[in-house]
Design a protein around this motif. Structure first.
Motif, short mmCIF file in Angstrom:
data_model
loop_
_atom_site.label_atom_id
_atom_site.label_comp_id
_atom_site.label_asym_id
_atom_site.label_seq_id
_atom_site.Cartn_x
_atom_site.Cartn_y
_atom_site.Cartn_z
N LYS A 2 3.73 5.32 -5.48
CA LYS A 2 4.62 4.35 -4.66
C LYS A 2 3.90 3.40 -4.09
CE LYS A 2 8.04 7.45 -2.28
NZ LYS A 2 8.37 7.86 -1.33
N LEU A 3 4.53 2.23 -4.11
CA LEU A 3 4.04 1.00 -3.54
C LEU A 3 4.74 0.55 -2.27
CD1 LEU A 3 2.32 -1.57 -3.83
CD2 LEU A 3 4.57 -2.49 -5.08
N ASN A 4 3.53 0.65 -1.30
CA ASN A 4 4.07 0.38 0.01
C ASN A 4 4.05 -1.01 0.52
OD1 ASN A 4 4.11 0.00 2.82
ND2 ASN A 4 2.83 1.71 3.41
N LYS A 5 5.24 -1.68 0.21
CA LYS A 5 5.51 -3.18 0.19
C LYS A 5 5.09 -3.81 1.41
CE LYS A 5 8.90 -4.17 -3.44
NZ LYS A 5 10.15 -4.72 -3.73
N GLU A 6 5.71 -3.16 2.38
CA GLU A 6 5.17 -3.68 3.55
C GLU A 6 3.91 -3.83 4.10
OE1 GLU A 6 7.58 -4.99 5.94
OE2 GLU A 6 8.91 -4.98 4.17
N TRP A 7 3.09 -2.54 3.67
CA TRP A 7 1.66 -3.01 4.08
C TRP A 7 0.97 -3.94 3.17
CZ3 TRP A 7 -3.05 -2.33 1.62
CH2 TRP A 7 -4.12 -2.05 2.58
N HIS A 8 1.62 -4.23 1.83
CA HIS A 8 0.65 -5.20 1.15
C HIS A 8 1.17 -6.41 1.59
CE1 HIS A 8 -1.23 -3.26 -2.28
NE2 HIS A 8 -0.51 -2.14 -1.95
N LYS A 9 2.25 -6.87 1.91
CA LYS A 9 2.64 -8.02 2.64
C LYS A 9 1.61 -8.45 3.62
CE LYS A 9 6.87 -8.53 3.94
NZ LYS A 9 8.35 -8.50 3.97
N GLU A 10 1.44 -7.35 4.65
CA GLU A 10 0.41 -7.57 5.61
C GLU A 10 -0.98 -7.49 5.62
OE1 GLU A 10 2.06 -5.11 9.08
OE2 GLU A 10 4.27 -5.70 8.47
N HIS A 32 -2.26 4.08 3.26
CA HIS A 32 -0.93 3.88 3.69
C HIS A 32 -0.29 3.80 2.15
CE1 HIS A 32 -1.56 2.96 7.72
NE2 HIS A 32 -2.92 2.22 7.45
N CYS A 33 -0.58 3.45 1.20
CA CYS A 33 -0.22 3.31 -0.16
C CYS A 33 -0.89 4.16 -1.23
CB CYS A 33 -0.29 1.84 -0.21
SG CYS A 33 0.47 1.27 -1.72
N LYS A 34 -0.10 4.41 -2.30
CA LYS A 34 -0.71 5.04 -3.44
C LYS A 34 -0.54 4.37 -4.80
CE LYS A 34 -0.65 9.58 -1.17
NZ LYS A 34 -1.38 8.78 0.13
N CYS A 35 -0.37 2.91 -4.63
CA CYS A 35 0.05 2.20 -5.76
C CYS A 35 -1.08 2.42 -6.76
CB CYS A 35 0.31 0.96 -5.48
SG CYS A 35 -0.71 -0.31 -4.83
N ALA A 36 -2.45 2.24 -6.28
CA ALA A 36 -3.63 2.23 -7.11
C ALA A 36 -4.77 2.92 -6.46
CB ALA A 36 -4.00 0.82 -7.29
N PRO A 37 -5.61 3.51 -7.17
CA PRO A 37 -6.93 4.04 -6.75
C PRO A 37 -8.03 3.38 -6.41
CG PRO A 37 -6.70 4.65 -8.92
CD PRO A 37 -5.69 3.89 -8.84
N ILE A 38 -9.00 3.44 -5.61
CA ILE A 38 -10.12 2.86 -5.65
C ILE A 38 -10.83 2.49 -6.74
CG2 ILE A 38 -12.40 2.59 -4.72
CD1 ILE A 38 -11.37 4.18 -2.07
N ALA A 43 -15.98 2.63 -6.04
CA ALA A 43 -16.07 3.82 -5.56
C ALA A 43 -17.57 4.37 -5.81
CB ALA A 43 -15.13 4.83 -6.30
N GLU A 44 -18.18 4.13 -6.81
CA GLU A 44 -19.48 4.16 -7.18
C GLU A 44 -20.41 3.55 -6.19
OE1 GLU A 44 -20.62 3.54 -11.24
OE2 GLU A 44 -18.97 5.07 -11.75
N GLN A 45 -20.19 2.28 -5.88
CA GLN A 45 -21.20 1.45 -4.88
C GLN A 45 -20.95 2.26 -3.65
OE1 GLN A 45 -19.31 -2.26 -5.85
NE2 GLN A 45 -21.15 -2.97 -6.75
N MET A 46 -19.84 2.59 -3.28
CA MET A 46 -19.61 3.28 -1.81
C MET A 46 -20.39 4.41 -1.67
SD MET A 46 -15.60 2.48 -1.73
CE MET A 46 -15.18 3.39 -0.17
N LYS A 47 -20.14 5.31 -2.80
CA LYS A 47 -20.92 6.64 -2.62
C LYS A 47 -22.31 6.47 -2.60
CE LYS A 47 -20.52 10.90 -5.52
NZ LYS A 47 -20.24 11.32 -7.17
#
Ligand SMILES: [Zn+2]
Length: 53
Positions: A2-10, A32-38, A43-47
């Motif tokens: 699902k793409l949260n268009k409103e969130w992406h716009k802001e 807020h949105c599940k259109c793409a994972p990290i 993610a590795e750098q964050m880890k």
């Protein structure tokens, strides 16, 4: 996926986003949105830095 268009716009990813900006963006995005994972690389750098994804 699902793409949260409103969130992406802001919440646009800054053009030359720093590591911290990208982390912040993705953590918020995840909530807020599940259109793409990290991205794996980020993610590795964050880890490495002990940031929970
Ligand atoms: Zn999204």
């Amino acid at each position: 996926m699902k793409l949260n268009k409103e969130w992406h716009k802001e919440h646009k990813m800054p053009k030359n986003a720093s590591f911290e900006e990208r982390v912040h963006w993705h953590l918020e995005h995840q909530k807020h949105c599940k259109c793409a994972p990290i991205p794996k690389k980020l993610a590795e750098q964050m880890k490495e830095k002990g940031i929970k994804t």
